[in-house]
Design a protein around this motif. Structure first.
Motif, short mmCIF file in Angstrom:
data_model
loop_
_atom_site.label_atom_id
_atom_site.label_comp_id
_atom_site.label_asym_id
_atom_site.label_seq_id
_atom_site.Cartn_x
_atom_site.Cartn_y
_atom_site.Cartn_z
N GLU A 82 -17.21 -15.37 -12.96
CA GLU A 82 -18.44 -15.29 -13.76
C GLU A 82 -19.63 -14.94 -12.87
N ARG A 83 -19.68 -15.51 -11.68
CA ARG A 83 -20.78 -15.22 -10.75
C ARG A 83 -20.71 -13.77 -10.28
N ASP A 84 -19.49 -13.25 -10.06
CA ASP A 84 -19.34 -11.84 -9.68
C ASP A 84 -19.90 -10.92 -10.76
N VAL A 85 -19.55 -11.22 -12.00
CA VAL A 85 -20.02 -10.39 -13.11
C VAL A 85 -21.54 -10.44 -13.22
N LEU A 86 -22.09 -11.65 -13.10
CA LEU A 86 -23.54 -11.80 -13.17
C LEU A 86 -24.21 -10.99 -12.06
N GLY A 87 -23.66 -11.05 -10.86
CA GLY A 87 -24.23 -10.28 -9.75
C GLY A 87 -24.19 -8.79 -10.00
N LEU A 88 -23.08 -8.32 -10.55
CA LEU A 88 -22.96 -6.89 -10.85
C LEU A 88 -23.96 -6.48 -11.92
N MET A 89 -24.11 -7.30 -12.96
CA MET A 89 -25.03 -6.96 -14.04
C MET A 89 -26.48 -7.00 -13.57
N ALA A 90 -26.78 -7.88 -12.61
CA ALA A 90 -28.11 -7.88 -12.01
C ALA A 90 -28.35 -6.58 -11.25
N GLU A 91 -27.33 -6.12 -10.55
CA GLU A 91 -27.44 -4.89 -9.78
C GLU A 91 -27.54 -3.66 -10.68
N ARG A 92 -26.71 -3.59 -11.70
CA ARG A 92 -26.62 -2.37 -12.52
C ARG A 92 -27.63 -2.34 -13.66
N CYS A 93 -28.00 -3.51 -14.19
CA CYS A 93 -28.90 -3.57 -15.36
C CYS A 93 -30.28 -4.12 -15.05
N GLY A 94 -30.34 -5.02 -14.07
CA GLY A 94 -31.61 -5.66 -13.78
C GLY A 94 -31.78 -7.02 -14.41
N VAL A 95 -30.68 -7.59 -14.97
CA VAL A 95 -30.79 -8.95 -15.51
C VAL A 95 -31.01 -9.92 -14.36
N SER A 96 -31.49 -11.11 -14.67
CA SER A 96 -31.70 -12.11 -13.64
C SER A 96 -30.36 -12.51 -13.01
N SER A 97 -30.36 -12.63 -11.70
CA SER A 97 -29.14 -13.06 -10.99
C SER A 97 -29.04 -14.58 -10.87
N ASP A 98 -30.02 -15.28 -11.41
CA ASP A 98 -30.07 -16.74 -11.32
C ASP A 98 -29.18 -17.35 -12.41
N PRO A 99 -28.05 -17.99 -12.04
CA PRO A 99 -27.18 -18.59 -13.06
C PRO A 99 -27.84 -19.77 -13.78
N GLY A 100 -28.92 -20.28 -13.21
CA GLY A 100 -29.62 -21.37 -13.84
C GLY A 100 -30.54 -20.93 -14.96
N GLU A 101 -30.77 -19.63 -15.07
CA GLU A 101 -31.59 -19.09 -16.15
C GLU A 101 -30.68 -18.84 -17.35
N VAL A 102 -30.75 -19.71 -18.35
CA VAL A 102 -29.73 -19.70 -19.40
C VAL A 102 -30.29 -19.47 -20.80
N SER A 103 -31.55 -19.16 -20.92
CA SER A 103 -32.11 -18.98 -22.26
C SER A 103 -33.15 -17.87 -22.26
N GLY A 104 -33.56 -17.49 -23.46
CA GLY A 104 -34.57 -16.46 -23.61
C GLY A 104 -33.95 -15.08 -23.79
N ALA A 105 -34.81 -14.07 -23.82
CA ALA A 105 -34.36 -12.69 -23.96
C ALA A 105 -33.85 -12.17 -22.62
N ASP A 106 -32.79 -11.38 -22.68
CA ASP A 106 -32.31 -10.76 -21.45
C ASP A 106 -33.19 -9.55 -21.14
#
Length: 271
Positions: free
Chosen positions: A53-77
């Motif tokens: 899950e952390r790998d996927v989050l890191g990739l999506m942060a790199e490719r999309c610009g979503v937050s890489s912080d796993p502690g950020e769990v709410s709000g708009a992406d």
């Protein structure tokens, strides 16, 4: 001609990028399911390596610009518009190369209510440039598992773009196309080409299962993807998807018109 600055402003105003309608909770849930190799989010992709899950989050942060912080769990992406613009340029370049080489092209969408017009304009332009726009296995029925159980759909084409229609049509307007992320339609379409002995696509353009399903089978595939569609970006990272464009895939269909003009201009396909 639409400038880069004008398109960036449109991406933000239409919420195609910047804060998008997809929630952070929904995206993180998709990353968890992808890490667990849930078929609903793999979209036909069989990842080569184990993705946590952390790998996927890191990739999506790199490719999309979503937050890489796993502690950020709410709000708009969030999607970084600069990443969207860069990917659109790559997307347009692949269309330009397809037009120059006059390769056969297959278009398909699981979001016909939103993205049909975008793909149809590209199909029209490539056809005018001399590319064969493929329409294989038209009318073929496909059983697809949905959250409502097994449903039968019919593979159809509108302006050269494949989509799934309910079979039988269950309500007025449903004949315009059904929402599905399944890779089964592209597999059936490609099987139809093999059975007919016709040319195979040099490029597949679409979303969700159309891109991942084609890429998994070794066909070059490009398309847009939202922050809760990690499969396309993993496919890109592993070399089976050529271009994944980060953007919201669920806004009004008219909001994609400026993207169409920009891509066609960049691809030297404007008429």
């Amino acid at each position: 001609m639409l400038s880069v600055g004008a398109l960036r402003a449109h991406l933000l105003a239409a919420r195609l990028a910047g804060p998008v309608a997809t929630s952070r909770e929904r995206s993180l849930r998709s990353y968890r399911l992808f890490a667990a190799r849930d078929p609903r989010v793999l979209l036909g992709l069989d990842p080569e390596r184990a993705w946590s899950e952390r790998d996927v989050l890191g990739l999506m942060a790199e490719r999309c610009g979503v937050s890489s912080d796993p502690g950020e769990v709410s709000g708009a992406d969030v999607i970084d518009p600069e990443r969207t613009l860069a990917a659109l340029d790559l997307f347009a370049e692949r269309l330009r190369e397809a037009a120059v080489d006059r390769v056969p092209v297959l278009f398909g969408t699981g979001h016909p209510g939103r993205l049909l017009g975008f793909y149809a304009a590209l199909a029209d332009a490539l056809s005018s440039a001399g590319c064969l726009v493929l329409t294989p296995a038209q009318g073929r029925c496909i059983d697809i598992t949905t959250r409502f159980g097994l449903r039968t759909y019919r593979l159809d084409y509108v302006r050269g773009v494949a989509l799934m229609c309910e079979q039988p049509v269950s309500y007025a307007g449903s004949e315009t196309g059904a929402h599905t992320h399944s890779p089964l339609p592209v597999r059936v379409a490609l099987d139809g080409l093999v059975e007919a002995g016709g040319p195979l696509p040099g490029l597949v353009v679409g979303d969700h299962g159309w891109v991942c399903g084609a890429g998994q089978l070794g066909f070059e595939a490009i398309g847009p993807a939202d922050t809760d569609d990690p499969a396309l970006f993993v496919g890109e990272a592993e070399g089976r998807v050529s271009v994944a464009v980060p953007l919201d895939d669920g806004v009004r269909s008219a909001y994609y018109l400026p993207l169409t003009r920009y891509v066609l201009n960049r691809a030297c396909l404007s008429q």
